[in-house]
Scaffold this motif. Structure first.
Motif, mmCIF file in Angstrom:
data_model
loop_
_atom_site.group_PDB
_atom_site.id
_atom_site.type_symbol
_atom_site.label_atom_id
_atom_site.label_comp_id
_atom_site.label_asym_id
_atom_site.label_seq_id
_atom_site.Cartn_x
_atom_site.Cartn_y
_atom_site.Cartn_z
ATOM 1 N N VAL A 156 0.871 -1.296 -0.003
ATOM 2 C CA VAL A 156 -0.068 -0.022 -0.067
ATOM 3 C C VAL A 156 0.990 1.038 -0.035
ATOM 4 C CG1 VAL A 156 -1.712 1.158 1.338
ATOM 5 C CG2 VAL A 156 -1.822 -1.088 1.157
ATOM 6 N N LEU A 157 1.955 1.160 0.600
ATOM 7 C CA LEU A 157 2.858 2.378 0.601
ATOM 8 C C LEU A 157 3.590 2.867 -0.833
ATOM 9 C CD1 LEU A 157 4.479 4.110 2.619
ATOM 10 C CD2 LEU A 157 6.237 2.701 2.911
ATOM 11 N N VAL A 158 3.489 1.873 -1.603
ATOM 12 C CA VAL A 158 3.898 2.295 -3.117
ATOM 13 C C VAL A 158 3.005 3.142 -3.814
ATOM 14 C CG1 VAL A 158 4.781 1.335 -5.066
ATOM 15 C CG2 VAL A 158 5.554 0.209 -3.209
ATOM 16 N N PRO A 159 1.711 2.853 -3.884
ATOM 17 C CA PRO A 159 0.789 3.754 -4.723
ATOM 18 C C PRO A 159 0.572 4.867 -3.718
ATOM 19 C CG PRO A 159 -0.342 1.806 -4.071
ATOM 20 C CD PRO A 159 0.960 1.593 -3.669
ATOM 21 N N GLY A 160 0.521 5.022 -2.536
ATOM 22 C CA GLY A 160 0.428 6.027 -1.791
ATOM 23 C C GLY A 160 1.606 7.117 -1.855
ATOM 24 N N ALA A 161 2.887 6.425 -2.140
ATOM 25 C CA ALA A 161 3.957 7.501 -2.147
ATOM 26 C C ALA A 161 3.995 7.982 -3.722
ATOM 27 C CB ALA A 161 5.377 6.827 -2.267
ATOM 28 N N TYR A 162 3.330 7.392 -4.720
ATOM 29 C CA TYR A 162 3.329 7.853 -6.067
ATOM 30 C C TYR A 162 2.122 8.976 -6.018
ATOM 31 C CZ TYR A 162 6.277 4.651 -8.611
ATOM 32 O OH TYR A 162 7.296 3.946 -9.206
ATOM 33 N N ALA A 163 1.158 8.761 -5.327
ATOM 34 C CA ALA A 163 -0.106 9.450 -5.242
ATOM 35 C C ALA A 163 0.523 10.991 -4.525
ATOM 36 C CB ALA A 163 -1.022 9.078 -4.431
ATOM 37 N N CYS A 164 1.284 10.890 -3.381
ATOM 38 C CA CYS A 164 1.728 12.303 -2.729
ATOM 39 C C CYS A 164 2.964 12.914 -3.549
ATOM 40 C CB CYS A 164 2.543 11.631 -1.428
ATOM 41 S SG CYS A 164 1.082 11.100 -0.063
ATOM 42 N N GLY A 165 3.526 12.038 -4.248
ATOM 43 C CA GLY A 165 4.468 12.714 -5.326
ATOM 44 C C GLY A 165 3.841 13.305 -6.442
ATOM 45 N N ALA A 166 2.678 12.745 -6.913
ATOM 46 C CA ALA A 166 1.760 13.606 -7.810
ATOM 47 C C ALA A 166 1.200 14.681 -7.165
ATOM 48 C CB ALA A 166 0.816 12.566 -8.368
ATOM 49 N N ALA A 167 0.591 14.762 -5.978
ATOM 50 C CA ALA A 167 0.240 15.933 -5.500
ATOM 51 C C ALA A 167 1.190 17.000 -5.429
ATOM 52 C CB ALA A 167 -0.441 15.578 -4.218
ATOM 53 N N VAL A 168 2.435 16.680 -4.981
ATOM 54 C CA VAL A 168 3.422 17.658 -4.884
ATOM 55 C C VAL A 168 3.891 18.225 -6.243
ATOM 56 C CG1 VAL A 168 5.926 18.177 -4.189
ATOM 57 C CG2 VAL A 168 4.316 16.748 -2.628
ATOM 58 N N CYS A 169 3.924 17.444 -7.240
ATOM 59 C CA CYS A 169 4.139 17.880 -8.655
ATOM 60 C C CYS A 169 3.037 18.900 -9.128
ATOM 61 C CB CYS A 169 4.314 16.708 -9.638
ATOM 62 S SG CYS A 169 6.215 16.031 -9.240
ATOM 63 N N ALA A 170 1.582 18.614 -8.992
ATOM 64 C CA ALA A 170 0.697 19.406 -8.981
ATOM 65 C C ALA A 170 0.618 20.684 -8.582
ATOM 66 C CB ALA A 170 -0.653 18.688 -8.950
ATOM 67 N N LEU A 171 1.080 20.779 -7.377
ATOM 68 C CA LEU A 171 1.240 21.885 -6.750
ATOM 69 C C LEU A 171 2.621 22.645 -7.012
ATOM 70 C CD1 LEU A 171 0.955 24.004 -4.106
ATOM 71 C CD2 LEU A 171 2.846 22.545 -2.938
ATOM 72 N N ALA A 172 3.596 22.139 -7.815
ATOM 73 C CA ALA A 172 4.584 22.920 -8.567
ATOM 74 C C ALA A 172 4.194 23.489 -9.607
ATOM 75 C CB ALA A 172 5.633 21.743 -8.781
ATOM 76 N N ALA A 173 3.163 22.651 -10.341
ATOM 77 C CA ALA A 173 2.546 23.487 -11.490
ATOM 78 C C ALA A 173 1.675 24.651 -11.249
ATOM 79 C CB ALA A 173 1.539 22.221 -12.284
ATOM 80 N N VAL A 174 0.850 24.458 -9.982
ATOM 81 C CA VAL A 174 0.273 25.663 -9.586
ATOM 82 C C VAL A 174 1.260 27.050 -9.387
ATOM 83 C CG1 VAL A 174 -1.131 26.565 -8.025
ATOM 84 C CG2 VAL A 174 -1.716 24.436 -8.830
ATOM 85 N N LEU A 175 2.247 26.749 -8.772
ATOM 86 C CA LEU A 175 3.248 27.574 -8.308
ATOM 87 C C LEU A 175 3.845 28.229 -9.381
ATOM 88 C CD1 LEU A 175 5.103 25.896 -5.368
ATOM 89 C CD2 LEU A 175 3.754 27.892 -5.362
ATOM 90 N N GLY A 176 4.092 27.497 -10.395
ATOM 91 C CA GLY A 176 4.679 27.974 -11.971
ATOM 92 C C GLY A 176 3.828 28.655 -12.664
ATOM 93 N N SER A 177 2.566 28.439 -12.496
ATOM 94 C CA SER A 177 1.605 29.145 -13.223
ATOM 95 C C SER A 177 1.280 30.619 -12.493
ATOM 96 C CB SER A 177 0.157 28.480 -13.364
ATOM 97 O OG SER A 177 -0.497 28.421 -12.074
ATOM 98 N N ARG A 178 1.829 30.743 -11.406
ATOM 99 C CA ARG A 178 1.832 31.842 -10.687
ATOM 100 C C ARG A 178 2.896 32.850 -10.537
ATOM 101 N NH1 ARG A 178 -2.406 31.002 -5.557
ATOM 102 N NH2 ARG A 178 -3.935 30.081 -6.840
#
Length: 139
Positions: free
Chosen positions: A93-115
């Motif tokens: 369970v830890l593996v998909p959770g880590a991928y999902a958390c990493g994806a959320a952090v990268c989505a945050l990076a996209a928002v920061l880049g757009s601003r």
């Protein structure tokens, strides 16, 4: 001291040796440029160069924002897809959770880049990829 040895320093940071070298250069005979300006030059060139520099900086900033948004979005989609694929498999369970958390952090990076926060977006993207890589290590 870093840099080329013949690099000029501002007057307040020059040592005595460098000052004497500058004086020796000033004493040397100089060849002056011709007094007539070339026919293809015009007097407003300096003002246009400043405008071009501002346009160039604006274009670079725009390109950096788009690169941050695109990279963050692409990595967020890849992380989400990896999380879904790993969740469907036999991975812990830890593996998909880590991928999902990493994806959320990268989505945050996209928002920061757009601003316009491109530096923070870069480091946030790196952090998101590291979280995804950590999840891959648990597999």
């Amino acid at each position: 001291m870093s840099g080329r040895p013949d690099a000029d320093l501002p007057p307040d940071t020059q040592t005595a040796e460098e000052t004497t070298t500058e004086d020796a250069r000033e004493d040397a005979p100089r060849v002056d440029a011709p007094e007539e300006a070339p026919e293809d030059s015009f007097e407003g060139a300096d003002e246009d160069d400043e405008g071009d520099d501002e346009d160039l900086l604006a274009a670079r900033a725009r390109r950096a924002r788009w690169a941050a948004v695109g990279t963050g979005t692409l990595l967020a989609l890849a992380g989400t897809a990896a999380a879904l694929l790993r969740a469907a498999g036999t991975a812990p369970v830890l593996v998909p959770g880590a991928y999902a958390c990493g994806a959320a952090v990268c989505a945050l990076a996209a928002v920061l880049g757009s601003r316009g926060r491109t530096r923070r977006a870069l480091w946030t993207t790196v952090a998101g990829v590291m979280v995804m890589a950590l999840g891959d290590q648990f597999d």
